[in-house]
Design an enzyme around this catalytic site. Structure first.
Site, PDB file in Angstrom:
ATOM      1  N   ARG A   8       5.833  77.404 -38.085  1.00 24.73           N
ATOM      2  CA  ARG A   8       4.519  77.993 -38.267  1.00 24.73           C
ATOM      3  C   ARG A   8       3.823  77.227 -39.366  1.00 24.73           C
ATOM      4  O   ARG A   8       4.441  76.503 -40.131  1.00 24.73           O
ATOM      5  CB  ARG A   8       4.617  79.471 -38.647  1.00 24.73           C
ATOM      6  CG  ARG A   8       5.396  79.739 -39.915  1.00 24.73           C
ATOM      7  CD  ARG A   8       5.292  81.178 -40.355  1.00 24.73           C
ATOM      8  NE  ARG A   8       3.947  81.520 -40.780  1.00 24.73           N
ATOM      9  CZ  ARG A   8       3.605  82.708 -41.241  1.00 24.73           C
ATOM     10  NH1 ARG A   8       4.496  83.675 -41.311  1.00 24.73           N
ATOM     11  NH2 ARG A   8       2.367  82.963 -41.627  1.00 24.73           N
ATOM     12  N   HIS A  48      24.253  74.232 -53.697  1.00 23.27           N
ATOM     13  CA  HIS A  48      24.700  75.624 -53.722  1.00 23.27           C
ATOM     14  C   HIS A  48      26.155  75.693 -54.155  1.00 23.27           C
ATOM     15  O   HIS A  48      26.935  74.774 -53.899  1.00 23.27           O
ATOM     16  CB  HIS A  48      24.598  76.267 -52.329  1.00 23.27           C
ATOM     17  CG  HIS A  48      23.215  76.389 -51.810  1.00 23.27           C
ATOM     18  ND1 HIS A  48      22.505  77.574 -51.843  1.00 23.27           N
ATOM     19  CD2 HIS A  48      22.384  75.478 -51.236  1.00 23.27           C
ATOM     20  CE1 HIS A  48      21.303  77.389 -51.313  1.00 23.27           C
ATOM     21  NE2 HIS A  48      21.201  76.126 -50.935  1.00 23.27           N
ATOM     22  N   TYR A  96      19.287  78.474 -39.844  1.00 23.89           N
ATOM     23  CA  TYR A  96      19.206  78.594 -41.291  1.00 23.89           C
ATOM     24  C   TYR A  96      17.851  78.041 -41.737  1.00 23.89           C
ATOM     25  O   TYR A  96      17.540  76.877 -41.478  1.00 23.89           O
ATOM     26  CB  TYR A  96      20.317  77.787 -41.968  1.00 23.89           C
ATOM     27  CG  TYR A  96      21.719  78.260 -41.671  1.00 23.89           C
ATOM     28  CD1 TYR A  96      22.381  79.122 -42.530  1.00 23.89           C
ATOM     29  CD2 TYR A  96      22.389  77.836 -40.518  1.00 23.89           C
ATOM     30  CE1 TYR A  96      23.669  79.549 -42.273  1.00 23.89           C
ATOM     31  CE2 TYR A  96      23.676  78.263 -40.249  1.00 23.89           C
ATOM     32  CZ  TYR A  96      24.311  79.111 -41.130  1.00 23.89           C
ATOM     33  OH  TYR A  96      25.591  79.531 -40.856  1.00 23.89           O
ATOM     34  N   ARG A 100      15.649  72.620 -48.012  1.00 27.68           N
ATOM     35  CA  ARG A 100      15.878  71.221 -47.642  1.00 27.68           C
ATOM     36  C   ARG A 100      15.263  70.846 -46.300  1.00 27.68           C
ATOM     37  O   ARG A 100      15.000  69.663 -46.047  1.00 27.68           O
ATOM     38  CB  ARG A 100      17.376  70.920 -47.613  1.00 27.68           C
ATOM     39  CG  ARG A 100      18.157  71.694 -46.570  1.00 27.68           C
ATOM     40  CD  ARG A 100      19.646  71.359 -46.615  1.00 27.68           C
ATOM     41  NE  ARG A 100      20.406  72.146 -45.653  1.00 27.68           N
ATOM     42  CZ  ARG A 100      20.968  73.304 -45.924  1.00 27.68           C
ATOM     43  NH1 ARG A 100      20.856  73.822 -47.141  1.00 27.68           N
ATOM     44  NH2 ARG A 100      21.656  73.960 -45.012  1.00 27.68           N
ATOM     45  N   GLU A 110      27.518  72.407 -50.559  1.00 29.86           N
ATOM     46  CA  GLU A 110      28.187  73.654 -50.938  1.00 29.86           C
ATOM     47  C   GLU A 110      29.491  73.292 -51.635  1.00 29.86           C
ATOM     48  O   GLU A 110      30.261  72.468 -51.122  1.00 29.86           O
ATOM     49  CB  GLU A 110      28.507  74.511 -49.714  1.00 29.86           C
ATOM     50  CG  GLU A 110      27.307  75.074 -48.985  1.00 29.86           C
ATOM     51  CD  GLU A 110      26.831  76.406 -49.561  1.00 29.86           C
ATOM     52  OE1 GLU A 110      27.465  76.906 -50.521  1.00 29.86           O
ATOM     53  OE2 GLU A 110      25.826  76.928 -49.036  1.00 29.86           O
ATOM     54  N   TYR A 220      27.082  86.870 -47.995  1.00 25.77           N
ATOM     55  CA  TYR A 220      26.830  87.071 -46.572  1.00 25.77           C
ATOM     56  C   TYR A 220      27.242  88.446 -46.052  1.00 25.77           C
ATOM     57  O   TYR A 220      27.151  88.709 -44.857  1.00 25.77           O
ATOM     58  CB  TYR A 220      27.527  85.982 -45.742  1.00 25.77           C
ATOM     59  CG  TYR A 220      26.911  84.611 -45.911  1.00 25.77           C
ATOM     60  CD1 TYR A 220      25.644  84.462 -46.470  1.00 25.77           C
ATOM     61  CD2 TYR A 220      27.580  83.467 -45.514  1.00 25.77           C
ATOM     62  CE1 TYR A 220      25.078  83.213 -46.643  1.00 25.77           C
ATOM     63  CE2 TYR A 220      27.016  82.211 -45.680  1.00 25.77           C
ATOM     64  CZ  TYR A 220      25.767  82.094 -46.244  1.00 25.77           C
ATOM     65  OH  TYR A 220      25.208  80.849 -46.402  1.00 25.77           O
TER      66      TYR A 220
END
Length: 245
Positions: A8, A48, A96, A100, A110, A220
């Site tokens: 969008r 992360h 996801y 990035r 990670e 999560y």
């Protein structure tokens, strides 16, 4: 390679009325993008830490991005014998949305296990050397060094697996001890996945061996994800070099 077209178009209209997260997304898109445009950043390293026992992990979003595959190969080779897994999240059903993804060549990093709110020197060191090797690779590329064709083994996401839940949506079982801390290890048909307070066990009923990761990631629980099932695949990349040198 061109960036992905945006899902969008973020508008600056009525910024003051927008939720904080959307306003921040617009700001980030303006700073580093716009997403999908020729002016978007070439590379973003999205760093992360994870509570899962994943070690050093690189996250790819495309199986056809020669630049990123070459970068992952370089980082893996440079870090040896320290393992560095590569997770491919190119799966339509597992989406996801990340900072990035604005870049033409996004790479996620990670590193774990590290509890939330805790700083561990060993995890920080691993993150540091991953970033350093990524920067080295980009520097060599910019200097005109050619990287020959290569192949790399990655773990491709298949699906997210939720915890068993009761009628109220609350957890009714937890990760089984034999699966806990076993990221990237094979989960075979018939292996335990979850154990309830009464001792009852939920077994993996799939027909093929898979490789779980993000096992029991604390962030999560609210996303209804106990772990992610992956399969091993091999990606190839053509040779690359910087044409502007």
């Amino acid at each position: 390679m061109e960036g992905r077209l945006p899902d969008r178009v973020w508008s600056s209209d009525d910024v003051g009325k927008l939720p904080y997260e959307i306003a921040q997304a617009q700001k980030i898109n303006s700073l580093f993008g716009p997403k999908g445009s020729k002016d978007a950043y070439d590379v973003i390293l999205d760093l992360h830490n994870t509570t899962a026992h994943m070690g050093a992990t690189l996250i790819l979003e495309s199986s056809t991005d020669d630049f990123n595959i070459q970068m992952c190969k370089y980082i893996q080779k440079s870090m040896a014998p320290l393992p560095c897994a590569v997770l491919l999240i190119e799966q339509p059903g597992v989406k996801y949305e990340t900072t990035r993804s604005i870049a033409k060549h996004p790479i996620g990093v990670e590193v774990g296990p590290q509890p939330q709110g805790v700083i561990r020197a060993d995890i920080l060191y691993i993150m540091k050397i991953v970033v350093q090797y990524a920067l080295d690779f980009m520097q060599y590329f910019n200097e005109g060094i050619e990287f020959p064709p290569c192949s790399i083994e990655v773990y491709r996401v298949l699906e997210k697996i939720d915890y068993p839940r009761d009628d109220n949506g609350d957890l009714s079982a937890v990760i089984h001890p034999t699966l806990q801390d076993q990221d990237w290890k094979p989960l075979n048909p018939g292996d335990p996945m979850f154990i309830a307070m009464d001792g009852s066990i939920t077994y993996y009923e799939g027909e093929e061996t898979v490789y779980p990761t993000f096992v029991n990631e604390a962030a999560y629980y609210e996303k209804k994800q106990a772990f992610v099932k992956t399969e091993k695949v091999t990606l190839t990349a053509q040779s690359i070099h910087c044409n502007s040198v």
